[in-house]
Scaffold this motif. Structure first.
Motif, PDB file in Angstrom:
ATOM      1  N   LYS A  20       0.366  -1.077   0.192  1.00  0.00           N
ATOM      2  CA  LYS A  20       0.116  -0.075   0.454  1.00  0.00           C
ATOM      3  C   LYS A  20       0.969   1.165  -0.118  1.00  0.00           C
ATOM      4  N   PRO A  21       0.448   2.027  -0.907  1.00  0.00           N
ATOM      5  CA  PRO A  21       1.476   3.608  -0.682  1.00  0.00           C
ATOM      6  C   PRO A  21       1.058   4.740   0.516  1.00  0.00           C
ATOM      7  N   LEU A  22      -0.102   4.164   1.254  1.00  0.00           N
ATOM      8  CA  LEU A  22       0.038   5.201   2.778  1.00  0.00           C
ATOM      9  C   LEU A  22      -0.552   4.286   4.007  1.00  0.00           C
ATOM     10  N   PRO A  23       0.211   4.448   5.077  1.00  0.00           N
ATOM     11  CA  PRO A  23       1.348   5.174   5.353  1.00  0.00           C
ATOM     12  C   PRO A  23       2.751   5.379   4.670  1.00  0.00           C
ATOM     13  N   VAL A  24       3.283   6.366   4.725  1.00  0.00           N
ATOM     14  CA  VAL A  24       5.433   6.098   4.162  1.00  0.00           C
ATOM     15  C   VAL A  24       5.580   5.693   4.882  1.00  0.00           C
ATOM     16  N   GLY A  25       6.437   4.870   4.381  1.00  0.00           N
ATOM     17  CA  GLY A  25       7.527   4.774   5.558  1.00  0.00           C
ATOM     18  C   GLY A  25       7.261   3.384   5.846  1.00  0.00           C
ATOM     19  N   SER A  27       7.581   1.673   2.087  1.00  0.00           N
ATOM     20  CA  SER A  27       6.642   2.930   0.967  1.00  0.00           C
ATOM     21  C   SER A  27       7.673   3.997   0.941  1.00  0.00           C
ATOM     22  N   ILE A  28       8.284   4.991   0.081  1.00  0.00           N
ATOM     23  CA  ILE A  28       9.056   5.543  -0.368  1.00  0.00           C
ATOM     24  C   ILE A  28       8.513   6.423  -1.679  1.00  0.00           C
ATOM     25  N   ALA A  29       9.000   7.766  -1.390  1.00  0.00           N
ATOM     26  CA  ALA A  29       8.425   9.036  -2.500  1.00  0.00           C
ATOM     27  C   ALA A  29      10.166   8.148  -3.661  1.00  0.00           C
ATOM     28  N   VAL A  30       9.652   8.183  -4.635  1.00  0.00           N
ATOM     29  CA  VAL A  30      11.093   8.094  -5.148  1.00  0.00           C
ATOM     30  C   VAL A  30      10.315   9.207  -6.899  1.00  0.00           C
ATOM     31  N   GLU A  37      12.768  -5.019  -6.582  1.00  0.00           N
ATOM     32  CA  GLU A  37      12.556  -4.323  -7.181  1.00  0.00           C
ATOM     33  C   GLU A  37      10.952  -3.402  -7.080  1.00  0.00           C
ATOM     34  N   LEU A  38      11.197  -2.173  -7.328  1.00  0.00           N
ATOM     35  CA  LEU A  38       9.931  -1.195  -6.696  1.00  0.00           C
ATOM     36  C   LEU A  38       9.498  -0.733  -8.375  1.00  0.00           C
ATOM     37  N   ALA A  67       4.010   2.435  -9.359  1.00  0.00           N
ATOM     38  CA  ALA A  67       3.938   3.486  -7.978  1.00  0.00           C
ATOM     39  C   ALA A  67       2.210   4.173  -8.569  1.00  0.00           C
ATOM     40  N   PHE A  68       1.743   4.793  -7.327  1.00  0.00           N
ATOM     41  CA  PHE A  68       0.612   5.706  -7.552  1.00  0.00           C
ATOM     42  C   PHE A  68       1.291   6.789  -7.263  1.00  0.00           C
ATOM     43  N   GLY A  69       1.655   7.765  -8.326  1.00  0.00           N
ATOM     44  CA  GLY A  69       2.293   9.353  -7.803  1.00  0.00           C
ATOM     45  C   GLY A  69       3.810   8.516  -8.087  1.00  0.00           C
ATOM     46  N   GLU A  70       4.092   9.109  -7.343  1.00  0.00           N
ATOM     47  CA  GLU A  70       6.074   9.071  -7.083  1.00  0.00           C
ATOM     48  C   GLU A  70       5.910   7.887  -5.850  1.00  0.00           C
ATOM     49  N   MET A  71       4.916   7.000  -5.596  1.00  0.00           N
ATOM     50  CA  MET A  71       5.239   6.363  -4.268  1.00  0.00           C
ATOM     51  C   MET A  71       5.318   4.972  -4.701  1.00  0.00           C
ATOM     52  N   ARG A  72       6.441   4.345  -4.448  1.00  0.00           N
ATOM     53  CA  ARG A  72       6.449   3.340  -4.743  1.00  0.00           C
ATOM     54  C   ARG A  72       6.258   1.986  -3.256  1.00  0.00           C
ATOM     55  N   PHE A  73       5.925   1.373  -3.307  1.00  0.00           N
ATOM     56  CA  PHE A  73       5.375   0.878  -2.539  1.00  0.00           C
ATOM     57  C   PHE A  73       5.393  -0.947  -2.092  1.00  0.00           C
ATOM     58  N   ILE A  74       5.346  -1.458  -1.124  1.00  0.00           N
ATOM     59  CA  ILE A  74       5.941  -3.270  -1.565  1.00  0.00           C
ATOM     60  C   ILE A  74       5.960  -3.901   0.483  1.00  0.00           C
ATOM     61  N   ALA A  75       4.807  -4.903   0.158  1.00  0.00           N
ATOM     62  CA  ALA A  75       4.639  -5.642   1.401  1.00  0.00           C
ATOM     63  C   ALA A  75       5.492  -7.224   1.438  1.00  0.00           C
ATOM     64  N   LEU A  76       5.636  -7.279   2.450  1.00  0.00           N
ATOM     65  CA  LEU A  76       6.214  -8.724   2.622  1.00  0.00           C
ATOM     66  C   LEU A  76       5.794  -9.380   3.652  1.00  0.00           C
ATOM     67  N   GLU A  77       5.848 -11.144   3.121  1.00  0.00           N
ATOM     68  CA  GLU A  77       4.844 -11.912   4.385  1.00  0.00           C
ATOM     69  C   GLU A  77       5.947 -12.862   5.520  1.00  0.00           C
ATOM     70  N   GLY A  78       5.835 -12.800   6.445  1.00  0.00           N
ATOM     71  CA  GLY A  78       7.181 -13.609   7.035  1.00  0.00           C
ATOM     72  C   GLY A  78       8.719 -13.512   7.103  1.00  0.00           C
ATOM     73  N   LEU A  79       8.034 -11.924   7.229  1.00  0.00           N
ATOM     74  CA  LEU A  79       9.804 -11.069   7.345  1.00  0.00           C
ATOM     75  C   LEU A  79       9.839 -11.008   9.506  1.00  0.00           C
ATOM     76  N   GLU A  80      10.481 -11.725   9.724  1.00  0.00           N
ATOM     77  CA  GLU A  80      11.093 -11.404  10.988  1.00  0.00           C
ATOM     78  C   GLU A  80      11.887  -9.326  11.407  1.00  0.00           C
ATOM     79  N   THR A  81      11.032  -8.630  11.700  1.00  0.00           N
ATOM     80  CA  THR A  81      11.179  -7.945  12.081  1.00  0.00           C
ATOM     81  C   THR A  81      12.425  -7.869  12.481  1.00  0.00           C
ATOM     82  N   LYS A  82      12.699  -8.332  13.684  1.00  0.00           N
ATOM     83  CA  LYS A  82      14.140  -8.287  14.637  1.00  0.00           C
ATOM     84  C   LYS A  82      15.243  -8.902  13.980  1.00  0.00           C
TER      85      LYS A  82
END
Length: 563
Positions: free
Chosen positions: A7-12, A23-26, A49-50, A55-70
């Protein structure tokens, strides 16, 4: 690990239950990749690759399942250049202050920080502005000196270790210079203050004594709130930061860190816009203006033509507009230096003493710099007490510069932006040397808090608002009920009358270098004037029975109470 629709939002970075969204503006026509590293490593383990077409406008985004954040950290690569996420919440690789790291070599990376934290019921304090006594400090400089006697020197933990000291002094709000992740290592200088380009959402890693700046910063704020002290942050956004990003940043610190308020630069930030934000109305939005400081410094040293303006500043509730009163700040002389130097001495900045303001409105009391002359030392001590009396008896919100209460000096440097050393660090040994000054400031703060007429909710109007026969505030000089506002005047008597609460206070300011008589205004029947505090060592009678006037030594302030 599995790539899914983002999703493009929220950013970060947004960490969900089962997935992590990036999500990041490129800018258009630029390539972008998400880089994932195993925690602590400088070689990417995964790249994604994004694509611009997704993109939506300049927003590039990606979601990952199973990513162990720590276990992972991240960056982006845009058109072959490694970049940190502008919305990064915590940074790896910057934990050692002053150590230059190479972003292009992947030595700096973003952490995938989760919001889980036990606040134990903590809430913002929302202390009314008229009850605040603020204290401005630099997180590193406040405790970095070996004399600070804290374990976490120069860190959030060290700042928390000084809570008991600030409580004893009477402080209920701290104002922190930038605590976010700025680059302190410049080409030729150290950026000690922290102004300039930054990653505003991330607490500074080098300000943490442990592994997590996020946790330690939250621990510090929770500890301060538990002690009844607000935490306000100086957010010095650069001009190129988008307004939306500023707004999101302030909201983030308010919600994520329980921050009580922010100091913003009205020349760079539309403060009115933020005050209208329905979320930010829950916190204090402050700005720094030097009108009070410039006037009162001149009044303190005995300049002509200051009385009229001083009357206004002493009465004005500046907090209504988010403005607080200060005599000294990090950007200028300390209080000790204000009474010890006529001119700036910034040679250590290696700019040939060309940096820093030339307009300090200071006076060295007869000798430039340190002096052993008893009369000079005595006068400087009295002038510092006078300065505190002017600040803490003004009816707006007062703010003390850290260390002024024990005569901290920067050796005449009025622009110590690059001095990460003993020039800027507080030397706590001075607290023992200047225990009399500290005790005076502590007593003055307690006095201010004790009497509501010195910190009213509504600004005094100079009128008899309760039909008691006395105005709420009135001005006097050698003659009672006559304002001594001649251009040559350097003295002022102020009578505060709180008829409803039975509080009557008279403050005599004699900023002239010669003694002056002050006419004592009438009190309600059955009361007489009693001396409460003074900055002079000349003894005055404690009870002034039937006296119609009182003599005040030159460059002195006296406080009387009608009992």
């Amino acid at each position: 690990m599995k790539r899914i629709e983002g999703k493009p939002l929220p950013v970060g970075v947004t960490i969900g239950k089962d997935s992590v969204n990036f999500s990041i503006a490129v800018p258009e026509k630029k390539t972008c990749q998400l880089l994932l590293y195993k925690a602590g490593e400088i070689t990417p383990t995964y790249t994604f690759e994004l694509k611009e077409e997704d993109a939506f406008g300049e927003m590039r985004f990606i979601a990952l399942e199973g990513l162990e954040t720590k276990k992972y950290e991240y960056n982006y690569e845009i058109d072959g250049e490694v970049v940190l996420d502008p919305y990064v919440k915590e940074i790896a690789g910057k934990s050692i202050w002053g150590e230059k790291k190479d972003l292009s070599g992947h030595e700096i990376r973003g952490k995938l920080t989760e919001s889980e934290y036990d606040w134990e019921g903590d809430r913002r304090l929302q202390i009314p502005a008229n009850e605040v006594v603020a204290y401005a400090l630099h997180v590193r400089g406040f405790t970095k000196h070996s004399s600070s006697q804290v374990r976490g020197k120069g860190t959030f933990k060290g700042l928390a270790e000084k809570i008991a000291y600030l409580k004893e002094l009477g402080i209920n709000q701290i104002q922190c210079m930038p605590v976010y992740e700025f680059e302190e290592v410049l080409e030729e200088q150290i950026n000690y203050w922290g102004y300039g380009p930054a990653y505003y959402f991330a607490p500074k890693a080098a300000y943490a004594s442990g592994k997590s700046a996020v946790k330690e910063f939250k621990d510090m704020i929770k500890a301060y709130h538990s002690a009844g002290i607000e935490v306000v942050l100086d957010m010095a956004f650069e001009e190129d930061v988008p307004l939306q990003m500023m707004d999101e940043c302030l909201r983030y610190y308010m919600l994520e860190y329980h921050v009580d308020g922010f100091i913003l630069n009205p020349e760079r930030v539309p403060i009115t816009m933020f005050r209208k934000d329905p979320l930010l109305k829950a916190v204090k939005i402050l700005e720094r203006q030097d009108g009070f400081s410039n006037c009162m410094r001149r009044f303190l040293k005995g300049d002509e033509g200051c009385v009229g303006e001083a009357m206004w500043h002493l009465r004005h509730l500046s907090s209504r507009k988010g403005i607080y009163n200060y005599l000294t700040s990090h950007n200028g002389f300390t209080l000790n230096d204000l009474v010890s130097y006529d001119h700036k001495h910034n040679e250590e900045n290696k700019e040939e003493n060309q940096d820093g303001t030339d307009y300090n409105f200071s006076w060295n009391c007869g000798v430039e710099g340190p002096s052993r002359k008893k009369e000079v030392v005595k006068l400087r001590n009295k002038q510092m007490k006078n300065a505190f009396a002017i600040l803490l008896l003004s009816q707006g919100t007062p703010c003390i510069l850290a260390g002024d209460e024990f005569a901290n000096s920067q050796k005449g440097n009025n622009n110590a932006y690059c001095q990460d050393n003993a020039i800027s660090w507080l030397n706590w040994k001075n607290l023992e040397k200047e225990k009399e000054l500290f005790a005076f400031v502590k007593e003055l703060i307690a006095f201010r808090k004790q009497y509501g007429i010195l910190h009213p909710k509504m600004e005094a109007k100079g009128m008899d608002q309760t039909s008691c026969g006395f105005p709420d505030i009135s001005y006097h000089g050698e003659s009672a009920w006559r304002v001594p506002d001649e251009y040559s005047s350097r003295e002022l008597g102020i009578y505060y009358c709180g008829q409803e609460v039975k509080e009557y206070i008279f403050v005599a300011y004699n900023m002239h270098w010669i003694e002056h008589e002050f006419a004592l205004p009438t009190l309600p029947k059955g009361r007489t004037w009693h001396l409460c505090m003074q900055t002079s060592e000349v003894e005055l009678p404690e009870a002034i029975q039937n006296a119609k006037e009182i003599a005040i030594e030159g460059r002195s302030i006296a406080i009387l109470i009608g009992k």
